[in-house]
Write a protein that holds these residues in place. Structure first.
Motif, PDB file in Angstrom:
ATOM      1  N   ASP A 127     -28.250  99.201 -14.861  1.00  0.00           N
ATOM      2  CA  ASP A 127     -26.901  98.954 -15.384  1.00  0.00           C
ATOM      3  C   ASP A 127     -25.953 100.126 -15.169  1.00  0.00           C
ATOM      4  O   ASP A 127     -24.734  99.961 -15.291  1.00  0.00           O
ATOM      5  CB  ASP A 127     -26.966  98.643 -16.885  1.00  0.00           C
ATOM      6  N   VAL A 128     -26.496 101.310 -14.893  1.00  0.00           N
ATOM      7  CA  VAL A 128     -25.634 102.493 -14.776  1.00  0.00           C
ATOM      8  C   VAL A 128     -25.757 103.214 -13.437  1.00  0.00           C
ATOM      9  O   VAL A 128     -25.040 104.182 -13.189  1.00  0.00           O
ATOM     10  CB  VAL A 128     -25.901 103.490 -15.931  1.00  0.00           C
ATOM     11  N   ALA A 129     -26.660 102.760 -12.586  1.00  0.00           N
ATOM     12  CA  ALA A 129     -26.835 103.417 -11.278  1.00  0.00           C
ATOM     13  C   ALA A 129     -25.605 103.186 -10.403  1.00  0.00           C
ATOM     14  O   ALA A 129     -25.011 102.115 -10.415  1.00  0.00           O
ATOM     15  CB  ALA A 129     -28.079 102.880 -10.585  1.00  0.00           C
ATOM     16  N   GLU A 130     -25.239 104.221  -9.682  1.00  0.00           N
ATOM     17  CA  GLU A 130     -24.138 104.117  -8.727  1.00  0.00           C
ATOM     18  C   GLU A 130     -24.700 103.617  -7.405  1.00  0.00           C
ATOM     19  O   GLU A 130     -25.789 104.025  -6.991  1.00  0.00           O
ATOM     20  CB  GLU A 130     -23.500 105.487  -8.522  1.00  0.00           C
ATOM     21  N   PRO A 131     -23.964 102.756  -6.718  1.00  0.00           N
ATOM     22  CA  PRO A 131     -24.438 102.300  -5.412  1.00  0.00           C
ATOM     23  C   PRO A 131     -24.600 103.498  -4.460  1.00  0.00           C
ATOM     24  O   PRO A 131     -23.853 104.474  -4.550  1.00  0.00           O
ATOM     25  CB  PRO A 131     -23.325 101.380  -4.910  1.00  0.00           C
ATOM     26  N   VAL A 132     -25.565 103.419  -3.581  1.00  0.00           N
ATOM     27  CA  VAL A 132     -25.786 104.475  -2.598  1.00  0.00           C
ATOM     28  C   VAL A 132     -24.771 104.289  -1.477  1.00  0.00           C
ATOM     29  O   VAL A 132     -24.714 103.234  -0.848  1.00  0.00           O
ATOM     30  CB  VAL A 132     -27.232 104.431  -2.057  1.00  0.00           C
ATOM     31  N   ALA A 133     -23.962 105.312  -1.270  1.00  0.00           N
ATOM     32  CA  ALA A 133     -22.880 105.223  -0.293  1.00  0.00           C
ATOM     33  C   ALA A 133     -23.379 105.311   1.151  1.00  0.00           C
ATOM     34  O   ALA A 133     -22.774 104.759   2.054  1.00  0.00           O
ATOM     35  CB  ALA A 133     -21.853 106.322  -0.554  1.00  0.00           C
ATOM     36  N   PHE A 134     -24.491 106.008   1.368  1.00  0.00           N
ATOM     37  CA  PHE A 134     -25.001 106.180   2.719  1.00  0.00           C
ATOM     38  C   PHE A 134     -26.488 106.475   2.645  1.00  0.00           C
ATOM     39  O   PHE A 134     -26.988 106.984   1.643  1.00  0.00           O
ATOM     40  CB  PHE A 134     -24.269 107.312   3.461  1.00  0.00           C
ATOM     41  N   SER A 135     -27.166 106.114   3.706  1.00  0.00           N
ATOM     42  CA  SER A 135     -28.600 106.397   3.810  1.00  0.00           C
ATOM     43  C   SER A 135     -28.920 106.559   5.288  1.00  0.00           C
ATOM     44  O   SER A 135     -28.106 106.254   6.150  1.00  0.00           O
ATOM     45  CB  SER A 135     -29.433 105.269   3.193  1.00  0.00           C
ATOM     46  N   ALA A 136     -30.112 107.045   5.542  1.00  0.00           N
ATOM     47  CA  ALA A 136     -30.565 107.202   6.926  1.00  0.00           C
ATOM     48  C   ALA A 136     -31.461 106.025   7.289  1.00  0.00           C
ATOM     49  O   ALA A 136     -32.036 105.375   6.414  1.00  0.00           O
ATOM     50  CB  ALA A 136     -31.337 108.513   7.072  1.00  0.00           C
ATOM     51  N   LEU A 137     -31.575 105.796   8.570  1.00  0.00           N
ATOM     52  CA  LEU A 137     -32.507 104.793   9.090  1.00  0.00           C
ATOM     53  C   LEU A 137     -33.709 105.522   9.680  1.00  0.00           C
ATOM     54  O   LEU A 137     -33.559 106.625  10.215  1.00  0.00           O
ATOM     55  CB  LEU A 137     -31.834 103.934  10.159  1.00  0.00           C
ATOM     56  N   PRO A 138     -34.893 104.925   9.620  1.00  0.00           N
ATOM     57  CA  PRO A 138     -36.086 105.614  10.122  1.00  0.00           C
ATOM     58  C   PRO A 138     -36.007 106.000  11.597  1.00  0.00           C
ATOM     59  O   PRO A 138     -36.581 107.012  12.002  1.00  0.00           O
ATOM     60  CB  PRO A 138     -37.209 104.599   9.892  1.00  0.00           C
ATOM     61  N   ASP A 139     -35.290 105.222  12.407  1.00  0.00           N
ATOM     62  CA  ASP A 139     -35.220 105.506  13.843  1.00  0.00           C
ATOM     63  C   ASP A 139     -34.022 106.361  14.235  1.00  0.00           C
ATOM     64  O   ASP A 139     -33.748 106.553  15.421  1.00  0.00           O
ATOM     65  CB  ASP A 139     -35.214 104.195  14.637  1.00  0.00           C
ATOM     66  N   ASP A 181     -28.800 113.820  13.625  1.00  0.00           N
ATOM     67  CA  ASP A 181     -27.721 112.977  13.096  1.00  0.00           C
ATOM     68  C   ASP A 181     -27.805 112.874  11.580  1.00  0.00           C
ATOM     69  O   ASP A 181     -26.787 112.921  10.891  1.00  0.00           O
ATOM     70  CB  ASP A 181     -27.770 111.583  13.728  1.00  0.00           C
ATOM     71  N   ALA A 182     -29.017 112.741  11.055  1.00  0.00           N
ATOM     72  CA  ALA A 182     -29.205 112.675   9.603  1.00  0.00           C
ATOM     73  C   ALA A 182     -28.773 113.989   8.961  1.00  0.00           C
ATOM     74  O   ALA A 182     -28.117 113.990   7.906  1.00  0.00           O
ATOM     75  CB  ALA A 182     -30.661 112.368   9.270  1.00  0.00           C
ATOM     76  N   TYR A 183     -29.105 115.095   9.593  1.00  0.00           N
ATOM     77  CA  TYR A 183     -28.724 116.404   9.058  1.00  0.00           C
ATOM     78  C   TYR A 183     -27.207 116.552   9.023  1.00  0.00           C
ATOM     79  O   TYR A 183     -26.634 117.020   8.036  1.00  0.00           O
ATOM     80  CB  TYR A 183     -29.360 117.514   9.890  1.00  0.00           C
ATOM     81  N   ARG A 184     -26.537 116.127  10.093  1.00  0.00           N
ATOM     82  CA  ARG A 184     -25.071 116.191  10.137  1.00  0.00           C
ATOM     83  C   ARG A 184     -24.453 115.341   9.015  1.00  0.00           C
ATOM     84  O   ARG A 184     -23.492 115.744   8.369  1.00  0.00           O
ATOM     85  CB  ARG A 184     -24.541 115.743  11.495  1.00  0.00           C
ATOM     86  N   LEU A 185     -25.037 114.170   8.760  1.00  0.00           N
ATOM     87  CA  LEU A 185     -24.561 113.312   7.675  1.00  0.00           C
ATOM     88  C   LEU A 185     -24.739 114.003   6.330  1.00  0.00           C
ATOM     89  O   LEU A 185     -23.837 113.989   5.487  1.00  0.00           O
ATOM     90  CB  LEU A 185     -25.321 111.980   7.690  1.00  0.00           C
ATOM     91  N   MET A 186     -25.866 114.657   6.134  1.00  0.00           N
ATOM     92  CA  MET A 186     -26.122 115.365   4.882  1.00  0.00           C
ATOM     93  C   MET A 186     -25.138 116.519   4.699  1.00  0.00           C
ATOM     94  O   MET A 186     -24.645 116.754   3.590  1.00  0.00           O
ATOM     95  CB  MET A 186     -27.562 115.879   4.847  1.00  0.00           C
ATOM     96  N   GLU A 187     -24.843 117.228   5.775  1.00  0.00           N
ATOM     97  CA  GLU A 187     -23.872 118.322   5.717  1.00  0.00           C
ATOM     98  C   GLU A 187     -22.476 117.779   5.412  1.00  0.00           C
ATOM     99  O   GLU A 187     -21.776 118.318   4.562  1.00  0.00           O
ATOM    100  CB  GLU A 187     -23.851 119.080   7.051  1.00  0.00           C
ATOM    101  N   LEU A 188     -22.094 116.719   6.099  1.00  0.00           N
ATOM    102  CA  LEU A 188     -20.774 116.119   5.919  1.00  0.00           C
ATOM    103  C   LEU A 188     -20.579 115.625   4.493  1.00  0.00           C
ATOM    104  O   LEU A 188     -19.525 115.827   3.889  1.00  0.00           O
ATOM    105  CB  LEU A 188     -20.588 114.965   6.909  1.00  0.00           C
ATOM    106  N   GLU A 189     -21.596 114.988   3.946  1.00  0.00           N
ATOM    107  CA  GLU A 189     -21.502 114.420   2.595  1.00  0.00           C
ATOM    108  C   GLU A 189     -21.939 115.405   1.512  1.00  0.00           C
ATOM    109  O   GLU A 189     -21.867 115.083   0.330  1.00  0.00           O
ATOM    110  CB  GLU A 189     -22.339 113.136   2.508  1.00  0.00           C
ATOM    111  N   ASP A 190     -22.415 116.583   1.914  1.00  0.00           N
ATOM    112  CA  ASP A 190     -22.855 117.635   1.007  1.00  0.00           C
ATOM    113  C   ASP A 190     -23.904 117.143   0.011  1.00  0.00           C
ATOM    114  O   ASP A 190     -23.748 117.242  -1.201  1.00  0.00           O
ATOM    115  CB  ASP A 190     -21.663 118.254   0.269  1.00  0.00           C
ATOM    116  N   VAL A 191     -24.988 116.568   0.561  1.00  0.00           N
ATOM    117  CA  VAL A 191     -26.107 116.104  -0.267  1.00  0.00           C
ATOM    118  C   VAL A 191     -27.372 116.860   0.124  1.00  0.00           C
ATOM    119  O   VAL A 191     -27.548 117.253   1.280  1.00  0.00           O
ATOM    120  CB  VAL A 191     -26.344 114.582  -0.154  1.00  0.00           C
TER     121      VAL A 191
END
Length: 137
Positions: A71-83, A88-98
């Motif tokens: 009831d209180v979880a925020e939707p996940v705005a972005f995630s990585a795909l296994p392939d 690219d995943a690292y760049r996304l993490m840097e861009l989104e600061d997660v």
């Protein structure tokens, strides 16, 4: 090229959507836990952070013992795909600061990436800088 599936933690810690906000709060008191992934079965339904608990539970006057995470979880705005390439995943993490990035496949949570682990892995994969070429020696 290294893929996300080769670098991800395959048994990510998550709480079910039926778990209480208090359970998430207890996990979030640990210094290494910055967010709690919330699942319904294997399907990723959201994420809960300290700020989210304060806003959606405490400030809203809800009882953390009876408020379900779903009831209180925020939707996940972005995630990585296994392939996806780890770069690219690292760049996304840097861009989104997660610090951690869920890995999903067809909506199912299949893993999680840690930025610090990826930083180490990418550094290991890089050739040493300024190393003399064998032909020059």
């Amino acid at each position: 090229m290294t893929l996300v599936r080769e670098a991800m933690l395959t048994d990510p810690k998550a709480l079910p959507a039926s778990a209480s906000a208090q359970e998430a709060g207890e996990l979030l008191t640990r210094p290494e836990v910055r967010a709690v992934l919330v699942v319904d079965g294997e399907r990723l339904v959201g994420v809960v952070t300290c700020e989210g608990l304060v806003e959606r539970v405490v400030a809203a006057g809800r009882d953390p013992r009876t408020t379900a995470l779903g009831d209180v979880a925020e939707p996940v705005a972005f995630s990585a795909l296994p392939d996806m390439a780890v770069e690219d995943a690292y760049r996304l993490m840097e861009l989104e600061d997660v610090e951690r990035l869920p890995v999903t496949e067809d909506g199912r949570l299949v893993g999680v990436l840690s930025r610090s682990a990826l930083t180490r892995r990418l550094a290991e994969d890089e050739p040493p800088a300024d190393e003399p070429d064998a032909a020059e020696v």
